[in-house]
Design an enzyme around this catalytic site. Structure first.
Site, PDB file in Angstrom:
ATOM      1  N   GLU A 231      -1.559   3.204   9.952  1.00 21.73           N
ATOM      2  CA  GLU A 231      -1.843   4.547   9.424  1.00 21.73           C
ATOM      3  C   GLU A 231      -3.340   4.761   9.603  1.00 21.73           C
ATOM      4  OE1 GLU A 231       0.315   6.591   8.387  1.00 21.73           O
ATOM      5  OE2 GLU A 231       2.053   5.444   7.714  1.00 21.73           O
ATOM      6  N   CYS A 265      -7.337  11.049   4.882  1.00 16.83           N
ATOM      7  CA  CYS A 265      -6.879  11.061   6.283  1.00 16.83           C
ATOM      8  C   CYS A 265      -6.137  12.360   6.578  1.00 16.83           C
ATOM      9  CB  CYS A 265      -5.991   9.856   6.542  1.00 16.83           C
ATOM     10  SG  CYS A 265      -4.622   9.720   5.397  1.00 16.83           S
TER      11      CYS A 265
HETATM   12  P1  NAP Z   1     -11.863   0.887   7.767  1.00 21.41           P
HETATM   13  O1  NAP Z   1     -13.293   0.599   7.925  1.00 21.41           O
HETATM   14  O2  NAP Z   1     -10.986   0.754   8.957  1.00 21.41           O
HETATM   15  O3  NAP Z   1     -11.343  -0.086   6.609  1.00 21.41           O
HETATM   16  C1  NAP Z   1     -10.002  -0.124   6.208  1.00 21.41           C
HETATM   17  C2  NAP Z   1      -9.619  -1.556   5.932  1.00 21.41           C
HETATM   18  O4  NAP Z   1      -9.628  -2.290   7.157  1.00 21.41           O
HETATM   19  C3  NAP Z   1     -10.584  -2.282   5.006  1.00 21.41           C
HETATM   20  O5  NAP Z   1      -9.856  -3.181   4.217  1.00 21.41           O
HETATM   21  C4  NAP Z   1     -11.495  -3.012   5.974  1.00 21.41           C
HETATM   22  O6  NAP Z   1     -12.102  -4.131   5.397  1.00 21.41           O
HETATM   23  C5  NAP Z   1     -10.516  -3.404   7.047  1.00 21.41           C
HETATM   24  N1  NAP Z   1     -11.094  -3.592   8.378  1.00 21.41           N
HETATM   25  C6  NAP Z   1     -12.111  -2.899   8.944  1.00 21.41           C
HETATM   26  N2  NAP Z   1     -12.307  -3.331  10.205  1.00 21.41           N
HETATM   27  C7  NAP Z   1     -11.406  -4.319  10.427  1.00 21.41           C
HETATM   28  C8  NAP Z   1     -11.124  -5.180  11.534  1.00 21.41           C
HETATM   29  N3  NAP Z   1     -11.800  -5.096  12.667  1.00 21.41           N
HETATM   30  N4  NAP Z   1     -10.126  -6.076  11.416  1.00 21.41           N
HETATM   31  C9  NAP Z   1      -9.436  -6.171  10.274  1.00 21.41           C
HETATM   32  N5  NAP Z   1      -9.652  -5.398   9.189  1.00 21.41           N
HETATM   33  C10 NAP Z   1     -10.623  -4.479   9.261  1.00 21.41           C
HETATM   34  O7  NAP Z   1     -11.598   2.321   7.197  1.00 21.41           O
HETATM   35  P2  NAP Z   1     -12.296   3.008   5.960  1.00 21.41           P
HETATM   36  O8  NAP Z   1     -13.599   3.530   6.390  1.00 21.41           O
HETATM   37  O9  NAP Z   1     -12.272   2.097   4.787  1.00 21.41           O
HETATM   38  O10 NAP Z   1     -11.257   4.197   5.656  1.00 21.41           O
HETATM   39  C11 NAP Z   1     -11.379   5.408   6.273  1.00 21.41           C
HETATM   40  C12 NAP Z   1     -10.440   5.538   7.443  1.00 21.41           C
HETATM   41  O11 NAP Z   1      -9.104   5.275   7.040  1.00 21.41           O
HETATM   42  C13 NAP Z   1     -10.435   6.953   7.966  1.00 21.41           C
HETATM   43  O12 NAP Z   1     -10.400   6.945   9.363  1.00 21.41           O
HETATM   44  C14 NAP Z   1      -9.150   7.523   7.400  1.00 21.41           C
HETATM   45  O13 NAP Z   1      -8.640   8.618   8.079  1.00 21.41           O
HETATM   46  C15 NAP Z   1      -8.262   6.339   7.458  1.00 21.41           C
HETATM   47  N6  NAP Z   1      -7.122   6.515   6.558  1.00 21.41           N
HETATM   48  C16 NAP Z   1      -5.893   6.716   7.077  1.00 21.41           C
HETATM   49  C17 NAP Z   1      -4.814   6.950   6.241  1.00 21.41           C
HETATM   50  C18 NAP Z   1      -3.419   7.186   6.776  1.00 21.41           C
HETATM   51  O14 NAP Z   1      -2.487   7.153   5.995  1.00 21.41           O
HETATM   52  N7  NAP Z   1      -3.223   7.431   8.058  1.00 21.41           N
HETATM   53  C19 NAP Z   1      -5.011   6.967   4.868  1.00 21.41           C
HETATM   54  C20 NAP Z   1      -6.290   6.762   4.372  1.00 21.41           C
HETATM   55  C21 NAP Z   1      -7.339   6.529   5.232  1.00 21.41           C
HETATM   56  P3  NAP Z   1     -13.630  -4.070   4.864  1.00 21.41           P
HETATM   57  O15 NAP Z   1     -13.689  -3.067   3.793  1.00 21.41           O
HETATM   58  O16 NAP Z   1     -13.879  -5.446   4.384  1.00 21.41           O
HETATM   59  O17 NAP Z   1     -14.469  -3.698   6.050  1.00 21.41           O
END
Ligand code: NAP
Length: 470
Positions: A231, A265
């Site tokens: 997601e 999102c």
């Molecule tokens: P993010 O940086 O991708 O982090 C999300 C999760 O992934 C965190 O637990 C993060 O850990 C982990 N993570 C980051 N990079 C990783 C990697 N290379 N390998 C494994 N795990 C990794 O995203 P965010 O900034 O927290 O959230 C915002 C994003 O999420 C936006 O793009 C938003 O649109 C999206 N989102 C999508 C949905 C949906 O349902 N489609 C819902 C909500 C949010 P750390 O915190 O330790 O870095």
């Protein structure tokens, strides 16, 4: 990223945590594996009792849990309270409906040579859930409630800035009665995710987060031949046609863009307005956006709290600046406030062009891009002209146009005359770079089930034996 609670309204670090050691992570995986063997053999009725107990705890602890979320990531207290209630509702929904959703399904037509043939849905084991901070309780619950009801166990790697909410979730399921290890929080950084995924006891992974994280986890899971549900981000279109109720559309557009301080999102991010009503809509929308009150998220008068991190706020401002530097017009907002906390004003930017960051990137803050479309076809072209495909919205009173939008918008969901949201009873997910697979509803629950074909015959070879024995 350090594992820490930092209040985004003040920038103050309130609590830090050491990451778990490899040995602690291994022990948690072992407990999840053992708990799975127990959970898969419990009845739906027993799991429903535990999940209902979790719902009761959520209701009873709503205000304290909401305060925790507001402190960790800055959403308004009222929004946080609503999030807790939504989680309790989802728990009750899955407690009441999981058994029916996962009941054996007869074959579509009488199966060749079978006396009986059906599909049985069975849990697969421990699932790793990598989750974001923006809805710290709901994002986890929409995975956990159906997964636990199906008989799977969960290992949560939550975002590093919401460790206390992550620990609360583990404690919640334990206190609700689920077996030790059925749901565990791993306080680890994202660098440990590959190692967890490679563990043979971990059977699948779900990630809600950025495109970059999605690519990384999908690649690792691919190497391990493990299923993933992703997601990811979105840049949802919100199309306004001449027949729309413009006042209502402008009101909902404002909420759709600024809910959760603009960090959702499925927030509407690109407002595509038919030229016949463009000026009227722009005026109403900008007036409503500028009237929103930005401030302390604990204050009941606040509409928009701070962004969750300084980096997030700076990135949003850089996207606005890039548009302005390249000729875009700011109708309201657009100034980065001085002072403590990572606040950003509701902003509307128009005269956007391809090549600007705002044209192609997701904007994760209270900033709306306003686009003019000369016709239905041009509106669809702009709406679908993105690498994302999560949610979409269209405003029109014309029934024929409503039907066309439902088909033509290239997204995981289409909401007509309303705002995209997620419901326990409806599938949720995206297409294109917004990810794949679905959460919620029976469709989401079955993502982490073995869809097992059962063929019962009378001792003869099955259908097509010989020529098609494959
Ligand atoms: P993010 O940086 O991708 O982090 C999300 C999760 O992934 C965190 O637990 C993060 O850990 C982990 N993570 C980051 N990079 C990783 C990697 N290379 N390998 C494994 N795990 C990794 O995203 P965010 O900034 O927290 O959230 C915002 C994003 O999420 C936006 O793009 C938003 O649109 C999206 N989102 C999508 C949905 C949906 O349902 N489609 C819902 C909500 C949010 P750390 O915190 O330790 O870095």
């Amino acid at each position: 990223m350090p594992i820490a609670t930092t209040n985004p309204a003040t920038g103050q670090v309130l609590k830090t945590y050491d990451p778990m050691s490899d040995e602690q992570v291994d022990a948690a995986i072992e407990r999840a594996d053992l708990a799975f063997r127990q959970l898969r053999d419990t009845s739906f009725a027993q799991r429903a009792r535990w999940l209902t107990a979790a719902a009761d705890l959520l209701d009873a602890e709503r205000d304290a849990t909401a305060r925790l979320m507001t402190t960790e990531m800055g959403k308004t207290y009222a929004a946080a309270q609503a999030e807790v209630t939504k989680c309790a509702t989802a728990c009750r929904f899955y407690a009441a409906n999981a058994e029916r959703m996962l009941a054996d399904e007869p074959a579509d037509a009488p199966a060749v040579k079978a006396t009986r043939a059906f599909v049985r849905y069975q849990p697969i084991g421990p699932v790793l859930a990598v989750m974001p901070w923006n809805f710290p309780l709901w994002q986890v619950m929409r995975f956990a409630a159906p997964a636990l009801m199906a008989g799977n166990t969960g290992l949560l790697k939550h975002a590093s800035n919401v460790p206390q909410t992550a620990l609360y979730l583990e404690d919640l399921f334990r206190r609700a009665g689920f077996p030790e290890g059925a749901f565990s929080t791993l306080l680890v950084g994202s660098d440990v995710v590959d190692r967890i995924l490679a563990d043979p006891r971990v059977r699948a992974a779900t990630l809600t987060g950025s495109e970059a994280a999605g690519r990384s986890i999908a690649a690792s899971a691919g190497r391990e031949l493990k299923k993933t549900v992703l997601e990811l981000g979105g840049s949802d279109p919100f199309v306004v046609m001449p027949s729309a109720d413009l006042d209502k559309a402008a009101e909902v557009a404002t909420t759709a863009r600024c809910q959760n301080n603009g960090q959702s999102c499925i927030a509407a991010k690109r407002f595509i307005v038919h030229t016949d009503v463009f000026d009227a809509f722009a005026e109403k929308f900008a007036a409503r956006m500028s009237a929103l009150r930005v401030g302390d998220p604990m204050d009941s008068g606040t509409d928009v709290g701070p962004l969750a991190s300084e980096r997030g706020r700076d990135d949003v401002h850089a996207q606005v600046q890039d548009a302005v530097d390249n000729g875009a017009t700011v109708l309201c907002g657009g100034e980065k406030p001085a002072g403590d906390g990572w606040f950003y004003p509701p902003t509307v930017v128009t005269d956007l062009k391809p090549g600007m960051r705002m044209w192609s990137e997701e904007v994760f803050g209270p900033v709306a891009g306003l686009y003019r479309a000369a016709s239905y076809d041009e509106a669809i072209e702009i709406a679908n002209g993105t690498n994302f495909g999560l949610g979409s919205n269209a405003w029109t009173e014309d029934p024929a146009e409503q039907e066309r939008f439902a088909t033509d918008l290239d997204a995981g969901n289409v909401f007509i005359n309303g705002m995209t949201t997620s419901y326990p009873e409806l599938p949720f997910g995206g297409v294109k770079n917004s990810g794949y697979g679905r959460e919620l509803s029976a469709v989401g629950m079955r993502e982490f089930c073995n869809t097992k074909t059962v063929w019962i015959g009378a001792g003869e070879a099955g259908a097509g034996a010989g020529a098609h024995a494959e």
